[in-house]
Design a protein around this motif. Structure first.
Motif, short mmCIF file in Angstrom:
data_model
loop_
_atom_site.label_atom_id
_atom_site.label_comp_id
_atom_site.label_asym_id
_atom_site.label_seq_id
_atom_site.Cartn_x
_atom_site.Cartn_y
_atom_site.Cartn_z
N ALA A 1 -17.25 15.86 -32.32
CA ALA A 1 -16.59 16.84 -31.77
C ALA A 1 -16.22 16.79 -30.49
CB ALA A 1 -17.65 18.08 -32.23
N ALA A 2 -17.03 16.28 -29.56
CA ALA A 2 -16.55 16.06 -28.10
C ALA A 2 -15.27 15.26 -28.04
CB ALA A 2 -17.68 15.44 -27.40
N ARG A 3 -15.30 14.26 -29.10
CA ARG A 3 -14.23 13.22 -28.88
C ARG A 3 -13.02 14.18 -29.38
NH1 ARG A 3 -10.92 10.02 -32.08
NH2 ARG A 3 -10.62 8.10 -31.23
N ALA A 4 -12.97 14.96 -30.18
CA ALA A 4 -11.83 15.66 -30.63
C ALA A 4 -11.15 16.46 -29.46
CB ALA A 4 -12.01 16.47 -31.80
N LYS A 5 -12.05 16.71 -28.39
CA LYS A 5 -11.76 17.89 -27.46
C LYS A 5 -11.04 17.21 -26.13
CE LYS A 5 -15.03 21.09 -28.52
NZ LYS A 5 -16.12 22.17 -28.26
N ILE A 6 -11.11 15.50 -26.10
CA ILE A 6 -10.90 14.96 -24.93
C ILE A 6 -9.37 15.12 -24.91
CG2 ILE A 6 -10.49 12.66 -23.88
CD1 ILE A 6 -13.24 11.85 -25.56
N ALA A 7 -8.78 15.37 -23.47
CA ALA A 7 -7.42 15.70 -23.32
C ALA A 7 -6.61 14.32 -24.02
CB ALA A 7 -7.11 15.85 -21.82
N PRO A 8 -5.62 14.87 -24.67
CA PRO A 8 -4.73 13.66 -25.22
C PRO A 8 -3.81 12.84 -24.03
CG PRO A 8 -3.72 15.63 -25.83
CD PRO A 8 -5.13 15.77 -24.87
N ASP A 9 -3.26 11.63 -24.60
CA ASP A 9 -2.27 11.07 -23.62
C ASP A 9 -1.17 11.82 -23.61
OD1 ASP A 9 -3.66 8.56 -22.95
OD2 ASP A 9 -3.43 8.11 -25.29
N ARG A 10 -0.31 11.64 -22.66
CA ARG A 10 0.90 12.65 -22.29
C ARG A 10 2.01 11.83 -21.92
NH1 ARG A 10 -1.19 17.77 -21.05
NH2 ARG A 10 0.63 18.17 -19.80
N ILE A 11 3.43 12.26 -22.28
CA ILE A 11 4.32 11.48 -21.83
C ILE A 11 5.26 12.37 -20.76
CG2 ILE A 11 6.59 10.91 -22.64
CD1 ILE A 11 5.75 10.50 -25.48
N GLY A 12 5.53 11.65 -19.86
CA GLY A 12 6.18 12.31 -18.55
C GLY A 12 7.53 12.66 -18.70
N ALA A 13 8.03 13.38 -17.64
CA ALA A 13 9.34 13.75 -17.61
C ALA A 13 10.52 12.63 -17.53
CB ALA A 13 9.82 14.59 -16.42
N GLN A 14 9.97 11.47 -17.07
CA GLN A 14 11.05 10.20 -17.34
C GLN A 14 10.71 9.45 -18.42
OE1 GLN A 14 12.99 9.84 -14.56
NE2 GLN A 14 11.89 11.74 -14.00
N GLY A 15 10.01 9.87 -19.44
CA GLY A 15 9.68 9.14 -20.59
C GLY A 15 8.61 8.19 -20.59
N GLN A 16 7.77 8.05 -19.48
CA GLN A 16 6.60 7.35 -19.18
C GLN A 16 5.41 7.73 -19.73
OE1 GLN A 16 7.39 9.34 -17.01
NE2 GLN A 16 5.50 9.85 -15.89
N LEU A 17 4.39 7.04 -20.19
CA LEU A 17 3.20 7.23 -20.46
C LEU A 17 2.44 7.68 -19.16
CD1 LEU A 17 1.04 7.41 -22.81
CD2 LEU A 17 0.21 5.11 -22.19
N GLN A 18 1.99 8.97 -19.00
CA GLN A 18 1.33 9.29 -17.79
C GLN A 18 -0.02 8.40 -17.56
OE1 GLN A 18 3.01 13.72 -17.96
NE2 GLN A 18 1.09 13.74 -17.28
N GLU A 19 -0.05 8.15 -16.11
CA GLU A 19 -1.36 7.75 -15.50
C GLU A 19 -2.36 8.65 -15.41
OE1 GLU A 19 -2.76 4.25 -12.48
OE2 GLU A 19 -0.69 4.61 -12.68
N TRP A 20 -1.85 9.92 -15.02
CA TRP A 20 -2.74 10.89 -14.66
C TRP A 20 -2.47 12.11 -15.55
CZ3 TRP A 20 0.02 8.17 -10.93
CH2 TRP A 20 -0.80 7.31 -10.04
#
Length: 809
Positions: free
Chosen positions: A598-617
């Motif tokens: 259940a905790a794993r499901a709540k971890i913030a997901p990966d995000r794509i930034g405005a420049q199309g990049q995988l966000q580091e932060w």
């Protein structure tokens, strides 16, 4: 026409898929001399990075092959500075909520200042790995030779030097025996005699400041080679004694060094015995040999280290016992035992990527000098086999794991302490181990992690008020687990978790319940720490870490300290999944595992930034970060070595990862270039990966002895590069075996045998014109394997004999 029936023996041999036997070296005890299993040179070593390494996991030596004065530079895996110490900072627990609050408010400088004052280890540095010293063999009346050759045979694990002059021939062989626990140097003379003085020289204090090396720059120029080069015998470190130990042996004893206020706590001993047919005289100054035709040196070394909390061993008794046992055997018996032991590991994999005969005929240093041209496919095969050799030589069951320099280190103050940097480098060391058939060599990493979990539990309680265990971005012989160096680098809580994931991948290649039972307490302990310390993101994006960093990169606000960087979330997501999988298989802790899931499901997901990049932060800061070409690509952990982001299941995130990688650039420091190689290979970009490999194989990132040039030398680049080469040929992720997923056009024909895949599988594969030609999979009888080859997918069913075979027309 495709056939899945058995091959004839002639077909099997013809396609390089002969099974059930080691190469000729294992049976005969001599090298095959294969072009992709030999390093060789026409001149002695000048600089240390030209010398050739031997090792048995516990003892290491660098062999220079000089004519006037042979130098053996020695290492023992437990000769580190300091003694047991507790670096945990008791002020951390009270300051932790304040640092979190400052980060949540975006007050990064204040958070960093407070963390620097209250959250860091004491002392702020860990203990460095040290050198044992040198043996110098100074030859009387040595003259410039003819027909000189120096070589390292990877298949036999023996370094050789041969030369002549005036009708005389001289030969030397050096190896580090695991069965007999000694380094052996054999010298022979034909038509002349061996006349030399043997002396011990204490280790040098080699300090290489971090700022001296610019990322991507060429390594420092090597020293000029002098055929008759001689070095002086410098004073040994204080407290070292050299004494006669019998008529033909000398004994060196001493203590390790203190460091950063931590007292010295180890003693060590080095014993050298000389056997031969000449006149041999031992004295306090060393050993003299005159008029000999055959001489054997038996080198034994030990420290008082038994474990992180036990330094009660007697190194003098140990070296005398080991030396006496070796001296009772003939040189031929020592050599046979060594070669058989080494070949049993090394002979488990072969690789053929094609050949450029003109390039293959060159000495190794000249091949490396031309390596960036990409016209020497055999050099890549040699690089892979060399990494396998280094793994066998620096990490054996019962020894310490391979550190930043494996086991080979020239001084007492090495770069970055030659420690275990567990925010990438230590894990990278073991990326190729299981795929390359060297799972046995992972045992030291497992044992270190078990020891680190003990100290890490104390750190978790003292500094976080948490259960379980934690380790940050470095550890050492004493298994220190508190954050070091400063908050910009050290305040990263996922080192232990990444080690756990690495070890779970190791299990996944073997899938034994005994190994999983050993791993489960480590997984569960690391998971408990994060269940206690993860917090809800103030902006409602999920569970995150705080404080942390994205190793070792600054964000746009003058610090690296942050909340919930992508790498943390990815590593913890894997950790929780692995813990659940292990617990379910072992039928343990069912209710608690539901909490973990259940905790794993709540971890913030990966995000794509405005420049199309995988966000580091968590925030879209990438375009504003001060170093757009930073060596670390931490947030791409999910692509490789993990498989959370992959070309099959998450194509949009893969495209975002490509945007990130293109922005970072292809070439960086040695190990960082190797990581880029692995990433592009995992994403199926074979020609792009090959271009990066060329940059890794050339003189800017590979020294003449094929050590990785970070610079300076770091062995993780060798291991990461080897993993990348295999990743281009065969991949094992997502419950699928992927054949030739990133094959570059430069390797249209080839073969690999002995690749190990997840699920306890061994894979032998040949290809022609870029397409699979023959495949053999060995695995558990009755199991099935999902296989993908280009656009074709099929199921391989392992027969009752434990294998599946297929040929393509």
């Amino acid at each position: 026409m495709n056939t899945a029936d058995g091959l004839t023996r002639r077909e099997t041999l013809a396609t390089g898929l002969a099974l059930g036997a080691l190469p000729a070296v294992a049976a005969a005890g001599t090298s095959t001399g294969h072009k992709d299993e030999m390093l060789w040179y026409r001149q002695p070593a000048g600089a240390w990075t030209e010398a050739l390494p031997v090792g048995n996991g516990r003892l290491g030596a660098m062999v220079f092959g000089r004519v006037g004065q042979e130098r053996l530079q020695l290492n023992s895996d437990t000769l580190w500075a300091g003694s047991p110490y507790d670096p945990d900072n008791p002020a951390a627990l009270a300051a932790l909520p304040q640092v979190r609050a400052l980060l949540a408010a975006g007050r990064y400088k204040e958070a960093t200042d407070l963390a620097s004052a209250k959250l860091m280890a004491k002392p702020l540095s860990q203990m460095p790995y040290g050198a044992l010293g040198d043996l110098l063999l100074t030859f009387v009346d040595a003259r410039q030779p003819d027909d000189y050759r120096r070589a390292l045979d990877l298949a036999s694990g023996i370094a050789t030097t041969t030369y002549g002059g005036g009708g005389k021939r001289y030969a030397r062989e050096v190896f580090a025996s695991e069965p007999d626990q000694v380094i052996v140097l054999r010298l022979t003379a034909e038509g002349g005699t061996l006349d030399f003085d043997l002396a011990y020289r204490g280790p040098r204090k080699v300090a290489v400041p971090r700022e001296q090396f610019v990322e991507g720059a060429a390594p420092p120029a090597t020293a000029k080679t002098d055929w008759l080069q001689r070095e002086t015998t410098e004073a040994a470190r204080p407290g070292v004694t050299v004494a006669v130990d019998g008529t033909d042996a000398m004994l060196v004893t001493g203590r390790n060094e203190a460091s950063d206020g931590i007292a010295a706590g180890l003693t060590y001993a080095l014993r050298v015995q000389v056997q031969g047919d000449g006149r041999i005289v031992a004295s306090a100054a060393g050993i003299t040999v005159r008029g000999a035709r055959q001489v054997t040196l038996l080198i034994a070394a030990a420290t008082s280290y038994r474990g992180p909390a036990d330094q009660s061993a007697d190194p003098v008794a140990l070296v005398r016992s080991v030396g006496a046992a070796a001296a009772a055997k003939s040189y031929e018996a020592l050599r046979r035992a060594h070669v058989a032991d080494h070949a049993a590991l090394f002979g488990g994999m072969t690789i053929d990527l094609g050949s450029n005969p003109a390039a293959a005929a060159l000495p190794t240093d000249r091949r490396i000098a031309a390596g960036e041209g990409g016209t020497d496919p055999g050099l890549a095969a040699l690089y892979l086999q060399y990494a396998r050799y280094l793994m066998i030589a620096s990490s054996r069951p019962g020894t310490q794991p391979a550190n930043l320099q494996g086991i080979w280190n020239e001084g007492t103050s090495p770069p970055w302490g030659s420690k275990y940097t567990i925010n990438i480098n230590t894990e990278m060391n073991y990326w190729p181990a299981d795929p390359a058939g060297l799972g046995l060599c992972v045992e030291p990493l497992l044992r270190m992690t078990e020891e680190l979990a003990v100290t890490g539990a104390r750190t978790a309680r003292a500094m976080y008020g948490a259960g379980g265990w934690v380790a940050h971005h470095n550890t050492d012989l004493w298994r220190a687990s508190a954050p070091i160096d400063g908050p910009l680098w050290g305040l990263w809580p996922c080192g232990g978790a990444w080690l756990c994931n690495t070890l779970f991948t190791h299990w996944d290649h073997h899938r034994t319940d005994a190994l999983l039972g050993r791993l489960y307490p480590l997984l569960a302990g690391a998971t408990r720490f994060f269940l206690d310390t993860l917090i809800e993101d103030p902006k409602g994006r999920g569970l995150v870490t705080s404080p942390s960093v994205s190793p070792e990169n600054l964000h746009p606000f003058g610090s690296s300290l942050c909340v919930g960087p992508a790498m943390d979330r990815q590593i913890i997501r894997d950790l929780f999944a692995n813990t659940v999988a292990a617990g379910k298989r072992l039928k343990r802790d069912a209710a608690w595992l539901e909490t973990v899931a259940a905790a794993r499901a709540k971890i913030a997901p990966d995000r794509i930034g405005a420049q199309g990049q995988l966000q580091e932060w968590l925030e879209d800061w990438d375009e504003q970060a001060p170093d757009p070409h930073h060596r670390h690509v931490s947030h791409l952990y999910a692509v490789y070595p993990s498989g959370q982001i992959n070309v099959r299941d998450t194509p949009e995130l893969i495209e975002a990862a490509k945007v990130t990688l293109r922005r970072r650039g292809d070439l960086s420091t040695g190990w960082a270039t190797a990581w880029r190689l692995c990433l592009w290979a995992r994403m199926g970009e074979g020609d792009h990966a090959h271009e990066i490999l060329n940059g890794l194989l050339g003189p800017n990132r590979t020294y003449p002895n094929m050590f990785d040039a970070h610079p300076p030398f770091q062995i993780d680049g060798n291991f990461g590069g080897a993993a990348g080469i295999m990743e281009m040929l065969v991949q094992s992720w997502g419950d699928t075996l992927h054949l030739l997923p990133a094959l570059p056009s430069a390797w249209p024909d080839g073969a690999i045998t002995g690749f190990r895949a997840r699920g306890d599988l061994r894979v032998d594969l040949t290809w022609r014109q870029g397409r699979p030609q023959a495949l053999t999979i060995r695995g558990p009888a009755g199991s099935t394997v999902a296989v993908r080859a280009g656009k074709e997918s099929f199921t391989a069913r392992i027969g009752a004999a434990g294998q599946y075979r297929r040929r393509w027309a």
